[in-house]
Design a protein around this motif. Structure first.
Motif, mmCIF file in Angstrom:
data_model
loop_
_atom_site.group_PDB
_atom_site.id
_atom_site.type_symbol
_atom_site.label_atom_id
_atom_site.label_comp_id
_atom_site.label_asym_id
_atom_site.label_seq_id
_atom_site.Cartn_x
_atom_site.Cartn_y
_atom_site.Cartn_z
ATOM 1 N N UNK A 1 0.697 -1.438 -0.090
ATOM 2 C CA UNK A 1 0.198 0.042 0.078
ATOM 3 C C UNK A 1 0.802 1.277 -0.051
ATOM 4 N N UNK A 2 1.713 1.512 0.572
ATOM 5 C CA UNK A 2 2.910 2.254 0.580
ATOM 6 C C UNK A 2 4.295 2.495 -0.568
ATOM 7 N N UNK A 3 4.631 0.772 -0.954
ATOM 8 C CA UNK A 3 5.797 1.011 -1.504
ATOM 9 C C UNK A 3 6.916 0.903 -0.775
ATOM 10 N N UNK A 4 6.192 0.880 1.364
ATOM 11 C CA UNK A 4 7.575 0.926 2.037
ATOM 12 C C UNK A 4 8.056 -0.289 2.721
ATOM 13 N N UNK A 5 9.453 -0.553 2.054
ATOM 14 C CA UNK A 5 10.091 -2.115 2.573
ATOM 15 C C UNK A 5 10.283 -2.371 3.592
ATOM 16 N N UNK A 6 10.952 -1.337 4.266
ATOM 17 C CA UNK A 6 11.087 -1.025 5.585
ATOM 18 C C UNK A 6 10.484 -1.228 7.295
ATOM 19 N N UNK A 7 9.140 -0.547 7.121
ATOM 20 C CA UNK A 7 8.591 -0.336 7.689
ATOM 21 C C UNK A 7 9.189 0.933 8.705
ATOM 22 N N UNK B 1 16.413 13.852 3.255
ATOM 23 C CA UNK B 1 15.610 12.957 2.865
ATOM 24 C C UNK B 1 15.025 12.945 1.439
ATOM 25 N N UNK B 2 14.284 12.056 0.523
ATOM 26 C CA UNK B 2 14.311 12.500 -0.528
ATOM 27 C C UNK B 2 12.110 11.662 -0.629
ATOM 28 N N UNK B 3 11.743 11.253 0.622
ATOM 29 C CA UNK B 3 10.721 11.642 0.637
ATOM 30 C C UNK B 3 10.277 12.678 0.756
ATOM 31 N N UNK C 1 6.442 7.335 -3.297
ATOM 32 C CA UNK C 1 6.234 6.712 -4.832
ATOM 33 C C UNK C 1 6.411 5.513 -5.401
ATOM 34 N N UNK C 2 8.265 5.275 -5.397
ATOM 35 C CA UNK C 2 8.531 3.731 -5.575
ATOM 36 C C UNK C 2 9.192 3.046 -4.805
#
Length: 470
Positions: free
Chosen positions: A45-51, A63-65, A94-95
């Motif tokens: 849902x959020x392209x968040x691989x590392x929590x 940060x580019x976030x 975004x990715x």
């Protein structure tokens, strides 16, 4: 599933390694563990691989976030160790590549007082040492975290993505002597084809920088099946070359290429890719596939048992069927075998992320290239061709699909995310009312085949207008 996910993020991890200095193998392993191989809610849902939470301690890095968040329930512990549930905001990217970069930026920039929390991580060339630095910096409380990371790296051969290592492949010409004569053409022997193709593969793989060994020194030599697989000890991949058969008579209706992969699934992804190359180049009517076949002692096939016993991902690559007259004629043409060997070597190099060696030095390709009997589309940023993805051509606004060999697909139905699409003679995704194989279909503005009733509305001139099609 795990190999597909690893392949999906490998390029982004390698690109990140070039700037962050963090081993791609470590980044990939962390993503595998922390996102359950890309299946976690945050990954999907959020392209968040590392929590990564929206607010983190030591948040001092650039940060580019972009500040986007995704909220979900998560468990916390109080000072007494009691668990409780809260709704927390997590970073939404975004990715997947952006998630990887932000995570690496955190590891490089997070502070512990006036010191870097993970000092020494950038530039570390030993994955176990890198994992220990991450653990010691307070990243994880799990006492087995280092061992778990290293197990993922070792079980999936992730060090292949770190560079600086010559990949080694063991090739096996499936049969010796004169073996398996085709009922469609008595000039064809499976053993002849397998020997010629193996020698060509060896030549082209070596040009890509692979170290290659073979299980035979000549076509006449026989060797125990298990021993041939076990000869791959120390290699990164074992491939046994074959052509298939339907009984002992001509059967022109069956022609699918197949990769019979080890039952531990270590070669599934590369096996499917190579089978798709065969499908693309021979032009089989049936789709490529992989199979994992078990026997009483593990893998059904002894060569794969041998490869697995020495820790090598192994596969048997069936180059369609020599009981099919058209396929037999194709495989009898040495020029075809040469083209096929080149394509299989190139696909293998792309799979393992190996860039061209000095023998192939050139500027990065960008855009459309007609090659190997079809069309490919190259990403100008990386110089890599698009594989198993959609591409929208900016010059005409049309969408195209590229298969596992990077070849543009034409004149075929394709299912993606539960919807059917049709790729026309020029490869472009079709829209509107289309006559295909003497049947009529309606494809909406997104190219999806309609499965529900469609209302056609006449314009002021009486011409029927299809929804969403201008």
């Amino acid at each position: 599933m795990s190999q597909i996910f690893i392949k999906l993020i490998a390029e982004a991890a390698q690109t990140d390694m070039q700037t962050s200095g963090i081993l791609a193998s470590v980044t990939i392993a962390q993503a595998c563990l922390e996102s359950a191989y890309g299946t976690s809610e945050l990954a999907v849902m959020a392209n968040n691989l590392f929590g990564m939470k929206a607010v983190l301690s030591g948040n001092t890095w650039a940060s580019e976030w972009d500040g986007s968040t995704y909220s979900k329930e998560t468990k916390e512990q109080d000072s007494a160790g009691n668990e409780y549930t809260i709704t927390a905001a997590f970073r939404k990217y975004q990715s997947l590549a952006q998630s990887i970069k932000d995570h690496s930026d955190y590891l490089l920039g997070a502070m512990n007082g006036n010191k870097l929390r993970y000092a020494g991580l950038s530039g570390c060339t030993d994955y176990r040492t890198a994992a220990q630095i991450i653990k010691d910096g307070g990243y994880a409380t799990d006492t087995a975290y280092v061992d778990k990371l290293c197990a993922v790296i070792e079980n999936n051969n992730l060090t292949q993505y770190d560079g600086g290592k010559t990949m080694k492949i063991c090739l096996d010409a499936g049969h010796h002597g004169k073996y398996n004569q085709s009922p469609a053409d008595n000039r064809y022997y499976e053993s002849d084809m397998a020997w010629k193709l193996t020698e060509l593969q060896k030549k082209y793989l070596q040009q890509h920088g692979f170290e290659v060994i073979t299980t035979r020194t000549n076509q006449a030599t026989d060797r125990d099946l298990y021993d041939r697989g076990a000869a791959s000890k120390g290699c990164d991949l074992f491939i046994s070359n074959h052509s298939n058969a339907v009984a002992s008579t001509v059967n022109n209706s069956v022609d699918y290429p197949a990769a019979y992969c080890a039952i531990n699934h270590s070669a599934d992804a590369v096996g499917l890719l190579l089978a798709q190359v065969v499908e693309s180049y021979i032009g089989t009517k049936q789709a490529a596939r992989i199979q994992n076949r078990s026997g009483n002692n593990g893998d059904y096939y002894a060569v794969l048992r041998g490869a697995t016993a020495v820790g090598t991902p192994g596969l048997i690559l069936e180059h369609s069927f020599h009981t099919n007259a058209a396929i037999t004629a194709w495989l009898l043409d040495d020029n075809n075998l040469d083209r096929l060997a080149q394509a299989e070597a190139s696909a293998t190099a792309m799979y393992y992320g190996i860039v061209d060696t000095g023998n192939h030095a050139s500027e990065k390709k960008s855009g459309w290239y007609e090659e190997d009997g079809g069309w490919r589309y190259y990403n100008g940023d990386t110089g890599d061709c698009v594989i198993n993805k959609w591409v929208k051509d900016p010059s005409n606004g049309k969408w195209y699909w590229f298969d596992g060999a990077g070849m543009m697909v034409v004149n075929v139905w394709y299912m993606h995310n539960g919807h059917w699409y049709y790729l026309g003679a020029d490869g472009a995704m079709l829209k509107g009312l289309q006559g295909i194989n003497r049947k009529w279909y309606y494809l909406n503005e997104n190219g999806e085949m309609a499965t529900e009733p469609v209302t056609l509305t006449p314009d002021k001139d009486g011409a029927l207008q299809y929804p969403g099609i201008g």
